[in-house]
Design a protein around this motif. Structure first.
Motif, PDB file in Angstrom:
ATOM      1  N   LEU A  67       0.833  -1.202   0.000  1.00  0.00           N
ATOM      2  CA  LEU A  67       0.000   0.000   0.000  1.00  0.00           C
ATOM      3  C   LEU A  67       0.869   1.253   0.000  1.00  0.00           C
ATOM      4  O   LEU A  67       0.569   2.232  -0.694  1.00  0.00           O
TER       5      LEU A  67
ATOM      6  N   GLU B 146     -11.279   6.249   0.891  1.00  0.00           N
ATOM      7  CA  GLU B 146     -11.838   5.355   1.911  1.00  0.00           C
ATOM      8  C   GLU B 146     -10.728   4.663   2.690  1.00  0.00           C
ATOM      9  O   GLU B 146     -10.792   4.561   3.920  1.00  0.00           O
ATOM     10  N   ASP B 147      -9.721   4.182   1.974  1.00  0.00           N
ATOM     11  CA  ASP B 147      -8.608   3.505   2.640  1.00  0.00           C
ATOM     12  C   ASP B 147      -7.837   4.465   3.541  1.00  0.00           C
ATOM     13  O   ASP B 147      -7.446   4.113   4.659  1.00  0.00           O
TER      14      ASP B 147
ATOM     15  N   LEU C   5      -3.964   5.187  -3.746  1.00  0.00           N
ATOM     16  CA  LEU C   5      -4.746   4.989  -2.532  1.00  0.00           C
ATOM     17  C   LEU C   5      -6.080   5.715  -2.631  1.00  0.00           C
ATOM     18  O   LEU C   5      -6.144   6.870  -3.036  1.00  0.00           O
TER      19      LEU C   5
END
Length: 122
Positions: A79, A89-90, A86
């Motif tokens: 990530l 929400e993440d 990205l």
């Protein structure tokens, strides 16, 4: 202030009377519902055996948890490497998680100081 103390004492008396009256029945009902968990005969040796089983079972689960940790770490590294892709929400979930960790840290500090906000005992 004295009236609040009297009210508190009255509530505590009521609670202790309730426990004295219904505590035994609750204890028996709880044991009856969960009797399939009770080992027979309930001896010290049996308790010791169960304690050892729990300890060594937890010990045996360390490699599985170790592997899961590294998989999670690899996911976080992936990530971070692709952070330009990205989603909002993440990022929001990560921010909420960080906030939760910080709040638990603050709560632990307050508890560790004896529930004082200044750190000094009065």
């Amino acid at each position: 202030m004295a009236s609040k103390l009297i009210q508190l004492k009255s509530k505590a008396t009521q609670a202790s009377q309730f426990v004295a009256k219904h505590g035994t029945a609750y204890y028996k009902e709880l044991l009856e519902k969960n009797k399939h968990y009770v080992q027979q005969p309930p001896t010290i040796e049996k308790c010791s055996e169960l304690s050892n089983q729990l300890f060594y079972t937890r010990l045996a689960s360390i490699p599985v948890r170790y592997e899961a940790f590294w998989k999670e770490l690899d996911y976080v590294k992936h990530l971070w490497k692709n952070r330009k892709e990205l989603k909002v929400e993440d990022a929001g979930i990560a921010a909420l998680f960080g906030l939760e960790v910080f709040c638990w840290f603050c709560a632990g500090e307050i508890v560790g100081r004896g529930f004082t906000f200044t750190g000094y005992y009065v």
